[in-house]
Design a protein around this motif. Structure first.
Motif, PDB file in Angstrom:
ATOM      1  N   GLY A   1       6.291  -1.259 -13.553  1.00  0.00           N
ATOM      2  CA  GLY A   1       6.568  -2.586 -13.003  1.00  0.00           C
ATOM      3  C   GLY A   1       6.379  -2.646 -11.504  1.00  0.00           C
ATOM      4  N   VAL A   2       6.859  -1.632 -10.803  1.00  0.00           N
ATOM      5  CA  VAL A   2       6.720  -1.605  -9.345  1.00  0.00           C
ATOM      6  C   VAL A   2       5.257  -1.430  -8.960  1.00  0.00           C
ATOM      7  CG1 VAL A   2       7.323  -0.383  -7.227  1.00  0.00           C
ATOM      8  CG2 VAL A   2       9.058  -0.736  -8.991  1.00  0.00           C
ATOM      9  N   TYR A   3       4.569  -0.509  -9.631  1.00  0.00           N
ATOM     10  CA  TYR A   3       3.174  -0.204  -9.308  1.00  0.00           C
ATOM     11  C   TYR A   3       2.288  -1.426  -9.483  1.00  0.00           C
ATOM     12  CZ  TYR A   3      -1.311   2.311  -9.498  1.00  0.00           C
ATOM     13  OH  TYR A   3      -2.584   2.745  -9.271  1.00  0.00           O
ATOM     14  N   VAL A   4       2.380  -2.064 -10.641  1.00  0.00           N
ATOM     15  CA  VAL A   4       1.553  -3.242 -10.909  1.00  0.00           C
ATOM     16  C   VAL A   4       1.945  -4.384  -9.977  1.00  0.00           C
ATOM     17  CG1 VAL A   4       0.972  -5.001 -12.628  1.00  0.00           C
ATOM     18  CG2 VAL A   4       1.107  -2.602 -13.307  1.00  0.00           C
ATOM     19  N   GLY A   5       3.246  -4.505  -9.699  1.00  0.00           N
ATOM     20  CA  GLY A   5       3.696  -5.559  -8.804  1.00  0.00           C
ATOM     21  C   GLY A   5       3.133  -5.426  -7.402  1.00  0.00           C
ATOM     22  N   THR A   6       3.009  -4.197  -6.911  1.00  0.00           N
ATOM     23  CA  THR A   6       2.456  -4.009  -5.567  1.00  0.00           C
ATOM     24  C   THR A   6       0.977  -4.383  -5.525  1.00  0.00           C
ATOM     25  OG1 THR A   6       2.008  -1.658  -6.020  1.00  0.00           O
ATOM     26  CG2 THR A   6       4.096  -2.182  -4.951  1.00  0.00           C
TER      27      THR A   6
ATOM     28  N   ILE B   1       0.834  -1.208   0.000  1.00  0.00           N
ATOM     29  CA  ILE B   1       0.000   0.000   0.000  1.00  0.00           C
ATOM     30  C   ILE B   1       0.866   1.253   0.000  1.00  0.00           C
ATOM     31  CG2 ILE B   1      -1.633   1.362   1.368  1.00  0.00           C
ATOM     32  CD1 ILE B   1      -2.755  -1.335   2.381  1.00  0.00           C
ATOM     33  N   ALA B   2       1.898   1.267   0.843  1.00  0.00           N
ATOM     34  CA  ALA B   2       2.759   2.448   0.951  1.00  0.00           C
ATOM     35  C   ALA B   2       3.471   2.735  -0.369  1.00  0.00           C
ATOM     36  CB  ALA B   2       3.776   2.234   2.079  1.00  0.00           C
ATOM     37  N   VAL B   3       3.995   1.693  -1.014  1.00  0.00           N
ATOM     38  CA  VAL B   3       4.701   1.880  -2.280  1.00  0.00           C
ATOM     39  C   VAL B   3       3.736   2.329  -3.375  1.00  0.00           C
ATOM     40  CG1 VAL B   3       6.031   0.711  -4.083  1.00  0.00           C
ATOM     41  CG2 VAL B   3       6.499   0.215  -1.682  1.00  0.00           C
ATOM     42  N   ARG B   4       2.577   1.706  -3.387  1.00  0.00           N
ATOM     43  CA  ARG B   4       1.576   2.046  -4.399  1.00  0.00           C
ATOM     44  C   ARG B   4       1.154   3.507  -4.276  1.00  0.00           C
ATOM     45  NH1 ARG B   4      -4.191   1.892  -4.683  1.00  0.00           N
ATOM     46  NH2 ARG B   4      -4.948   1.343  -6.743  1.00  0.00           N
ATOM     47  N   GLU B   5       0.912   3.959  -3.062  1.00  0.00           N
ATOM     48  CA  GLU B   5       0.489   5.347  -2.870  1.00  0.00           C
ATOM     49  C   GLU B   5       1.583   6.334  -3.283  1.00  0.00           C
ATOM     50  OE1 GLU B   5      -0.862   5.757   1.133  1.00  0.00           O
ATOM     51  OE2 GLU B   5      -2.848   4.964   0.673  1.00  0.00           O
TER      52      GLU B   5
ATOM     53  N   ASN C   1      -7.140  -8.441   7.007  1.00  0.00           N
ATOM     54  CA  ASN C   1      -6.452  -8.589   5.739  1.00  0.00           C
ATOM     55  C   ASN C   1      -7.348  -8.199   4.574  1.00  0.00           C
ATOM     56  OD1 ASN C   1      -4.015  -9.362   6.740  1.00  0.00           O
ATOM     57  ND2 ASN C   1      -4.125 -11.485   6.089  1.00  0.00           N
ATOM     58  N   GLN C   2      -8.633  -8.491   4.674  1.00  0.00           N
ATOM     59  CA  GLN C   2      -9.548  -8.103   3.620  1.00  0.00           C
ATOM     60  C   GLN C   2      -9.645  -6.580   3.538  1.00  0.00           C
ATOM     61  OE1 GLN C   2     -12.925 -10.312   4.927  1.00  0.00           O
ATOM     62  NE2 GLN C   2     -12.566 -12.007   3.537  1.00  0.00           N
ATOM     63  N   GLU C   3      -9.651  -5.906   4.680  1.00  0.00           N
ATOM     64  CA  GLU C   3      -9.689  -4.449   4.669  1.00  0.00           C
ATOM     65  C   GLU C   3      -8.428  -3.884   4.030  1.00  0.00           C
ATOM     66  OE1 GLU C   3     -10.632  -2.576   8.298  1.00  0.00           O
ATOM     67  OE2 GLU C   3     -12.613  -3.465   8.460  1.00  0.00           O
ATOM     68  N   LEU C   4      -7.286  -4.498   4.339  1.00  0.00           N
ATOM     69  CA  LEU C   4      -6.036  -4.044   3.737  1.00  0.00           C
ATOM     70  C   LEU C   4      -6.075  -4.205   2.220  1.00  0.00           C
ATOM     71  CD1 LEU C   4      -3.490  -5.435   6.329  1.00  0.00           C
ATOM     72  CD2 LEU C   4      -3.764  -3.031   5.690  1.00  0.00           C
ATOM     73  N   ALA C   5      -6.577  -5.347   1.772  1.00  0.00           N
ATOM     74  CA  ALA C   5      -6.677  -5.572   0.344  1.00  0.00           C
ATOM     75  C   ALA C   5      -7.654  -4.599  -0.280  1.00  0.00           C
ATOM     76  CB  ALA C   5      -7.124  -7.002   0.072  1.00  0.00           C
ATOM     77  N   GLU C   6      -8.780  -4.370   0.375  1.00  0.00           N
ATOM     78  CA  GLU C   6      -9.767  -3.400  -0.102  1.00  0.00           C
ATOM     79  C   GLU C   6      -9.114  -2.021  -0.229  1.00  0.00           C
ATOM     80  OE1 GLU C   6     -13.416  -1.307  -0.803  1.00  0.00           O
ATOM     81  OE2 GLU C   6     -12.735  -3.350  -1.114  1.00  0.00           O
ATOM     82  N   HIS C   7      -8.345  -1.645   0.790  1.00  0.00           N
ATOM     83  CA  HIS C   7      -7.665  -0.355   0.797  1.00  0.00           C
ATOM     84  C   HIS C   7      -6.704  -0.242  -0.363  1.00  0.00           C
ATOM     85  CE1 HIS C   7      -6.105   3.270   2.604  1.00  0.00           C
ATOM     86  NE2 HIS C   7      -4.898   2.775   2.659  1.00  0.00           N
ATOM     87  N   ALA C   8      -5.936  -1.295  -0.596  1.00  0.00           N
ATOM     88  CA  ALA C   8      -4.911  -1.256  -1.633  1.00  0.00           C
ATOM     89  C   ALA C   8      -5.490  -1.273  -3.037  1.00  0.00           C
ATOM     90  CB  ALA C   8      -3.961  -2.436  -1.472  1.00  0.00           C
ATOM     91  N   LEU C   9      -6.597  -1.987  -3.242  1.00  0.00           N
ATOM     92  CA  LEU C   9      -7.120  -2.164  -4.568  1.00  0.00           C
ATOM     93  C   LEU C   9      -8.240  -1.187  -4.903  1.00  0.00           C
ATOM     94  CD1 LEU C   9      -7.117  -6.037  -4.805  1.00  0.00           C
ATOM     95  CD2 LEU C   9      -5.617  -4.453  -5.983  1.00  0.00           C
ATOM     96  N   VAL C  10      -9.228  -1.081  -4.049  1.00  0.00           N
ATOM     97  CA  VAL C  10     -10.364  -0.221  -4.358  1.00  0.00           C
ATOM     98  C   VAL C  10      -9.968   1.243  -4.348  1.00  0.00           C
ATOM     99  CG1 VAL C  10     -12.667   0.480  -3.620  1.00  0.00           C
ATOM    100  CG2 VAL C  10     -12.015  -1.911  -3.537  1.00  0.00           C
ATOM    101  N   ARG C  11      -9.049   1.613  -3.490  1.00  0.00           N
ATOM    102  CA  ARG C  11      -8.584   2.990  -3.508  1.00  0.00           C
ATOM    103  C   ARG C  11      -7.924   3.290  -4.819  1.00  0.00           C
ATOM    104  NH1 ARG C  11      -5.287   5.059   1.406  1.00  0.00           N
ATOM    105  NH2 ARG C  11      -5.338   6.778  -0.010  1.00  0.00           N
TER     106      ARG C  11
END
Length: 248
Positions: A165-170, A100-104, A238-248
């Motif tokens: 590459g980094v963005y999609v990988g995260t 999440i941190a890298v993606r943001e 973990n589902q909330e973390l995934a939701e945060h990383a993907l839906v955001r």
């Protein structure tokens, strides 16, 4: 060898990349023929062809036609090596938080590049991605797959291969986590998913317009989601973390 996931070509491409890592295949080694992939997955020619195209665009495979052809491991570039490294990351809660941190950190760069470089084809496909999100019908699996596809499609526009590459990988670090609404969360889910569609529509509209200031504002709105605010009940940490990383 490969499962038959609902996310079709996108998901199958990720599974093949993971298989390359797990089998420790070297550059030039054969992964499978098109016929073998159809037999192993049960998918049709169009899905297998789209999967091959995605993998080729990512620099993961080389497609060789004719007898003895199929998908072969491409020569490893630094970006492909990075993607493979990301695929080995354990999908635990701490690694999801790191993703999440890298993606943001890359979100604005990726979006602004998309606004600067989007083509007519990109615009059409981004609109299709948003339409797929709107057609979720309160189904979390469908919504998450469409959301994942949208963010990867936005990233595909940038000429910065390393950032892409980094963005999609995260994203892929958390894409396999199960994310779904609880049985009693339908009302909350409907309202929450509608709000997420609106935020992503704002982002895509700004990118399509090529408006850099509007794109920055849309990225900020995209970042502004707070975990626990409007997320339906029935989701694990973990589902909330995934939701945060993907839906955001």
């Amino acid at each position: 060898m490969f499962s038959k996931p609902p996310a079709r070509a996108q998901q199958l491409a990720t599974e093949i990349e993971q298989s390359i890592v797990e089998r420790n295949l070297a550059s030039g080694e054969r992964i499978a023929t098109m016929d073998e992939l159809r037999e192993q997955t049960g998918y049709g020619r169009s899905t297998i062809g789209e999967t091959a195209r995605l993998l080729s665009e990512r620099g993961t495979v080389e497609i060789r036609p004719g007898r003895g052809g199929g998908l072969f491991v491409a020569t490893i570039s630094p970006v492909v090596r990075l993607r493979r490294t990301l695929l080995t990351v354990t999908q635990g809660q701490s690694s999801v938080s790191d993703a999440i941190a890298v993606r943001e950190a890359l979100e604005e760069l990726i979006a602004l590049d998309a606004a600067r470089h989007r083509s007519t084809e990109d615009i059409s496909e981004l609109r299709s991605c948003v339409a797929a999100m709107e057609a979720h019908d309160n189904d979390w699996a469908t919504f998450m797959a469409a959301n994942w596809a949208l963010h990867e499609r936005i990233a595909a526009v940038t000429p910065n291969d390393l950032a892409k590459g980094v963005y999609v990988g995260t994203i892929r670090c958390v894409a396999e986590l199960p994310v779904h609404a609880g049985a009693d969360a339908n009302d909350d889910a409907e309202q929450y998913l509608a709000s997420r569609v609106a935020v992503h529509t704002q982002l895509v509209d700004a990118i399509i317009a090529g408006d850099l200031d509007a794109t920055r504002a849309a990225v900020e709105a995209h970042r502004g989601v707070t975990i626990g605010a409007g997320i339906p009940e029935g989701m694990s940490d973990n589902q909330e973390l995934a939701e945060h990383a993907l839906v955001r």
